[in-house]
Design an enzyme around this catalytic site. Structure first.
Site, PDB file in Angstrom:
ATOM      1  N   TYR A 200      25.162  30.223  -0.805  1.00 48.40           N
ATOM      2  CA  TYR A 200      24.737  31.177   0.119  1.00 48.40           C
ATOM      3  C   TYR A 200      24.950  30.400   0.904  1.00 48.40           C
ATOM      4  O   TYR A 200      23.787  30.083   1.465  1.00 48.40           O
ATOM      5  CB  TYR A 200      24.615  32.230  -0.453  1.00 48.40           C
ATOM      6  N   PRO A 292      28.694  43.134  -1.567  1.00 49.08           N
ATOM      7  CA  PRO A 292      28.849  41.705  -2.403  1.00 49.08           C
ATOM      8  C   PRO A 292      27.028  40.530  -2.305  1.00 49.08           C
ATOM      9  O   PRO A 292      27.764  39.684  -3.619  1.00 49.08           O
ATOM     10  CB  PRO A 292      30.168  41.115  -2.093  1.00 49.08           C
ATOM     11  N   LYS A 296      26.160  42.094  -7.460  1.00 52.60           N
ATOM     12  CA  LYS A 296      25.678  42.971  -8.450  1.00 52.60           C
ATOM     13  C   LYS A 296      26.766  44.070  -8.941  1.00 52.60           C
ATOM     14  O   LYS A 296      26.040  44.522  -9.630  1.00 52.60           O
ATOM     15  CB  LYS A 296      24.359  43.600  -7.494  1.00 52.60           C
ATOM     16  N   TYR A 384      18.451  38.505  -9.244  1.00 52.29           N
ATOM     17  CA  TYR A 384      20.069  37.819  -9.447  1.00 52.29           C
ATOM     18  C   TYR A 384      20.368  37.516 -10.634  1.00 52.29           C
ATOM     19  O   TYR A 384      20.997  37.890 -11.216  1.00 52.29           O
ATOM     20  CB  TYR A 384      19.858  36.113  -8.631  1.00 52.29           C
TER      21      TYR A 384
HETATM   22  P1  RFL Z   1      36.552  50.110  -9.715  1.00 57.78           P
HETATM   23  O1  RFL Z   1      36.475  48.637 -10.012  1.00 57.78           O
HETATM   24  O2  RFL Z   1      36.923  50.576  -8.518  1.00 57.78           O
HETATM   25  O3  RFL Z   1      37.239  50.343 -10.734  1.00 57.78           O
HETATM   26  C1  RFL Z   1      37.566  52.007 -10.848  1.00 57.78           C
HETATM   27  C2  RFL Z   1      39.946  52.818 -11.481  1.00 57.78           C
HETATM   28  O4  RFL Z   1      39.590  53.952 -11.879  1.00 57.78           O
HETATM   29  C3  RFL Z   1      40.594  54.136 -11.545  1.00 57.78           C
HETATM   30  N1  RFL Z   1      41.022  55.213 -10.129  1.00 57.78           N
HETATM   31  C4  RFL Z   1      41.581  56.674 -10.948  1.00 57.78           C
HETATM   32  N2  RFL Z   1      41.859  56.540 -12.510  1.00 57.78           N
HETATM   33  C5  RFL Z   1      42.611  58.094 -12.574  1.00 57.78           C
HETATM   34  N3  RFL Z   1      41.741  59.032 -11.271  1.00 57.78           N
HETATM   35  C6  RFL Z   1      41.862  59.216 -10.160  1.00 57.78           C
HETATM   36  N4  RFL Z   1      42.189  60.067  -9.103  1.00 57.78           N
HETATM   37  C7  RFL Z   1      41.187  57.337 -10.255  1.00 57.78           C
HETATM   38  N5  RFL Z   1      40.542  57.020  -8.773  1.00 57.78           N
HETATM   39  C8  RFL Z   1      40.435  55.853  -9.175  1.00 57.78           C
HETATM   40  C9  RFL Z   1      40.741  53.309  -9.884  1.00 57.78           C
HETATM   41  O5  RFL Z   1      42.598  53.026 -10.323  1.00 57.78           O
HETATM   42  C10 RFL Z   1      40.367  52.083 -10.858  1.00 57.78           C
HETATM   43  O6  RFL Z   1      41.085  51.097 -11.611  1.00 57.78           O
HETATM   44  O7  RFL Z   1      34.928  50.958 -10.739  1.00 57.78           O
HETATM   45  P2  RFL Z   1      34.423  50.478 -11.676  1.00 57.78           P
HETATM   46  O8  RFL Z   1      34.969  50.188 -13.080  1.00 57.78           O
HETATM   47  O9  RFL Z   1      32.719  51.101 -11.213  1.00 57.78           O
HETATM   48  O10 RFL Z   1      33.892  48.364 -11.072  1.00 57.78           O
HETATM   49  C11 RFL Z   1      33.065  48.378 -10.441  1.00 57.78           C
HETATM   50  C12 RFL Z   1      33.414  47.461  -9.930  1.00 57.78           C
HETATM   51  O11 RFL Z   1      34.621  46.950  -9.591  1.00 57.78           O
HETATM   52  C13 RFL Z   1      32.953  46.463  -8.792  1.00 57.78           C
HETATM   53  O12 RFL Z   1      31.458  46.963  -8.475  1.00 57.78           O
HETATM   54  C14 RFL Z   1      32.022  44.921  -8.264  1.00 57.78           C
HETATM   55  O13 RFL Z   1      34.109  44.109  -8.096  1.00 57.78           O
HETATM   56  C15 RFL Z   1      32.074  44.804  -7.034  1.00 57.78           C
HETATM   57  N6  RFL Z   1      32.009  43.123  -6.847  1.00 57.78           N
HETATM   58  C16 RFL Z   1      31.040  42.204  -7.316  1.00 57.78           C
HETATM   59  N7  RFL Z   1      30.222  42.539  -8.655  1.00 57.78           N
HETATM   60  C17 RFL Z   1      29.535  41.875  -9.220  1.00 57.78           C
HETATM   61  O14 RFL Z   1      28.714  42.291 -10.457  1.00 57.78           O
HETATM   62  N8  RFL Z   1      28.962  40.554  -8.876  1.00 57.78           N
HETATM   63  C18 RFL Z   1      30.430  39.806  -7.948  1.00 57.78           C
HETATM   64  O15 RFL Z   1      30.334  38.826  -7.986  1.00 57.78           O
HETATM   65  C19 RFL Z   1      31.245  41.137  -6.794  1.00 57.78           C
HETATM   66  N9  RFL Z   1      32.139  40.306  -6.524  1.00 57.78           N
HETATM   67  C20 RFL Z   1      32.714  42.752  -5.683  1.00 57.78           C
HETATM   68  C21 RFL Z   1      32.813  41.672  -5.098  1.00 57.78           C
HETATM   69  C22 RFL Z   1      33.795  43.714  -4.826  1.00 57.78           C
HETATM   70  C23 RFL Z   1      34.134  42.757  -4.094  1.00 57.78           C
HETATM   71  N10 RFL Z   1      34.989  43.919  -3.624  1.00 57.78           N
HETATM   72  C24 RFL Z   1      36.721  43.364  -2.738  1.00 57.78           C
HETATM   73  C25 RFL Z   1      34.812  45.292  -2.697  1.00 57.78           C
HETATM   74  C26 RFL Z   1      33.052  40.951  -4.729  1.00 57.78           C
HETATM   75  C27 RFL Z   1      34.359  41.398  -4.009  1.00 57.78           C
HETATM   76  C28 RFL Z   1      35.313  41.264  -2.408  1.00 57.78           C
HETATM   77  C1  PHB Z   2      32.662  35.725  -6.130  1.00 57.23           C
HETATM   78  O1  PHB Z   2      32.424  35.062  -7.143  1.00 57.23           O
HETATM   79  O2  PHB Z   2      33.524  36.609  -6.236  1.00 57.23           O
HETATM   80  C2  PHB Z   2      31.353  36.379  -5.592  1.00 57.23           C
HETATM   81  C3  PHB Z   2      30.110  35.716  -6.166  1.00 57.23           C
HETATM   82  C4  PHB Z   2      29.176  35.932  -5.949  1.00 57.23           C
HETATM   83  C5  PHB Z   2      28.999  36.918  -5.300  1.00 57.23           C
HETATM   84  C6  PHB Z   2      30.471  38.060  -4.955  1.00 57.23           C
HETATM   85  C7  PHB Z   2      30.836  37.393  -5.228  1.00 57.23           C
HETATM   86  O3  PHB Z   2      27.709  37.609  -4.337  1.00 57.23           O
END
Ligand code: RFL
Ligand code: PHB
Length: 389
Positions: A200, A292, A296, A384
């Site tokens: 980071y 992000p 978390k 973390y």
């Molecule tokens: P999701 O993954 O958004 O899934 C929700 C699903 O619901 C569908 N949906 C519907 N289905 C039926 N009817 C409707 N009306 C609907 N509306 C939506 C969608 O198509 C989808 O399939 O939510 P969920 O399951 O709560 O999961 C949450 C995680 O995906 C999210 O918190 C993480 O990706 C966040 N995040 C990270 N979290 C971590 O713990 N560690 C990380 O390293 C991390 N890195 C990140 C991230 C999120 C990122 N972005 C793109 C926001 C890095 C990035 C860049």
């Molecule tokens: C990732 O690998 O996508 C990633 C890792 C750590 C973070 C956010 C995203 O804090």
């Protein structure tokens, strides 16, 4: 049609909940707006807390993660041309596991298919009815036909843009939000990671993060303007900017190559309260968003699933409603702590447009305190690796 539980959303939260319930003999239908391939095409999280890993074990979907995930005992933080290490293992006894959300979701879909449990893809017009009564039902359309599922409970796992949160009347719901004046530009490339650990970086040009998926797949992010578009950034421009934000010795050994995915995500802190309305429960991004920076988001979705899964098992196995009644309170207590950590860690590492010289000095002092103070390092490491459920 009837089901004990209707799960709206086939992302990680919905699928993990479905799998855990199935193992306890509680049958759930999953309704997903997109196709399976679309869901698996989204590149998102990469860092799993041990609590999430334990849930995946319990769900019987941790074999590939155990074989292919990377155990990280610490992380590195770069600032002012220097870099220091925080040793999670020494400070908390726990590591984190680096394993892509995409892979975890694939494992969950495969496991679900093997159980024969019902997943309905490409649903439209999903609506939740009578969630505050004893006989809720969900309606949806698929290929032009209308359907209805009567159920005992509805789990709203449909992410930030889903419909579940909106089903709770406005006069009963309170939303808290903070937006950040920048985004993250992320690149996935088939190159070896620049370091064994995540890095980071706070630099005067803005935040940067070096992460990974495996030995030959790297994930990098840089802070960018909200008005930027991924097409504005050529691969060469991205690598050059990333290098400028890293300490020289790291930049010198950065392996670059063509990007295989490039996207921009805005940063947001958001919580809706309460997370339950009658027989409707919100889980994961449907109820809260974190920037992000602390990794978390997915892990918070997992702790919600943990509380909800135990609440439903308690209801079906012991006819005890205590877990259901207290779901929102229990989940929110942990949510707000993770919100605090993600907000704090974001504020430590990014450049804000309105930061004045005093604010910059505060950031530097806070970073130096984290580098030099074992108690602060321990508090950081505990957050973390994940606070207890
Ligand atoms: P999701 O993954 O958004 O899934 C929700 C699903 O619901 C569908 N949906 C519907 N289905 C039926 N009817 C409707 N009306 C609907 N509306 C939506 C969608 O198509 C989808 O399939 O939510 P969920 O399951 O709560 O999961 C949450 C995680 O995906 C999210 O918190 C993480 O990706 C966040 N995040 C990270 N979290 C971590 O713990 N560690 C990380 O390293 C991390 N890195 C990140 C991230 C999120 C990122 N972005 C793109 C926001 C890095 C990035 C860049
Ligand atoms: C990732 O690998 O996508 C990633 C890792 C750590 C973070 C956010 C995203 O804090």
């Amino acid at each position: 049609m009837r089901a004990q539980v209707v799960i709206i959303g086939g992302g990680p939260a919905g699928l993990l909940l479905g799998q855990l319930l199935h193992r306890r003999g509680i049958e759930a239908v999953v309704l997903e707006r997109k196709t399976r391939d679309y869901v698996l095409g989204r590149i998102r999280a990469g860092v799993l807390e041990s609590g999430l890993v334990a849930l995946l074990e319990e769900a019987g979907v941790a074999n590939r993660l155990r074989a292919e995930g990377f155990v990280h005992d610490g992380t590195r933080i770069a600032a002012g041309g220097e870099i220091f290490h925080v040793d999670f293992k020494a400070l908390t006894g726990k590591p984190v596991i680096v394993y892509g959300q995409t892979e975890m979701t694939r494992d969950l879909y495969d496991a679900r298919a093997a159980t024969g449990a019902r997943t309905v893809f490409e649903v439209d017009h999903v609506a939740i009815h009578d969630a505050d009564g004893d006989a809720p039902f969900v309606t949806y359309a698929q290929s032009g036909a209308e359907h209805r599922i009567d159920c005992d409970f509805v789990a709203g796992c449909d992410g930030f843009h889903g419909i579940s949160r909106q089903a709770i009347p406005l006069n009963l719901r309170r939303e808290y939000e903070k937006t950040y004046p920048f985004g993250w530009l992320g690149v996935l490339s088939r190159t070896p990671p620049v370091d064994e650990e995540l890095i980071y970086a706070n630099s005067e040009r803005g935040f940067a993060l070096c992460s990974m998926r495996n030995d030959n797949l790297s994930r990098y992010y840089i802070q960018c303007a909200l008005s930027d578009h991924p097409e504005d950034w050529t691969d060469a421009a991205f690598w050059a900017e990333l290098r400028r934000r890293l300490p020289e010795e790291i930049a010198a050994r950065l392996a670059t190559g063509p990007s295989i995915e490039k996207s921009i995500a805005p940063l947001r802190s958001f919580v809706t309260e309460p997370m339950r309305w009658g027989r409707l429960f919100l889980c994961g991004d449907a109820a809260h968003i974190v920037p992000p920076t602390g990794a978390k988001g997915l892990n918070l979705a997992a702790s919600d699933v943990h509380y909800l899964y135990h609440a439903l098992a308690q209801f079906y196995e012991e006819r005890d409603r205590e877990g259901i009644e207290r779901y929102s309170e229990r989940a929110l207590l942990r949510v707000w702590k993770a919100e605090r950590f993600s907000w704090w860690f974001s504020s430590l590492l990014h450049r804000y447009p309105d930061q004045n010289p005093f604010d910059l000095k505060m950031q530097q002092a806070e970073l130096a305190f984290l580098r030099d103070n074992p108690a602060q390092q321990r508090a950081f490491a505990e957050n973390y690796v994940g606070l207890p459920y």
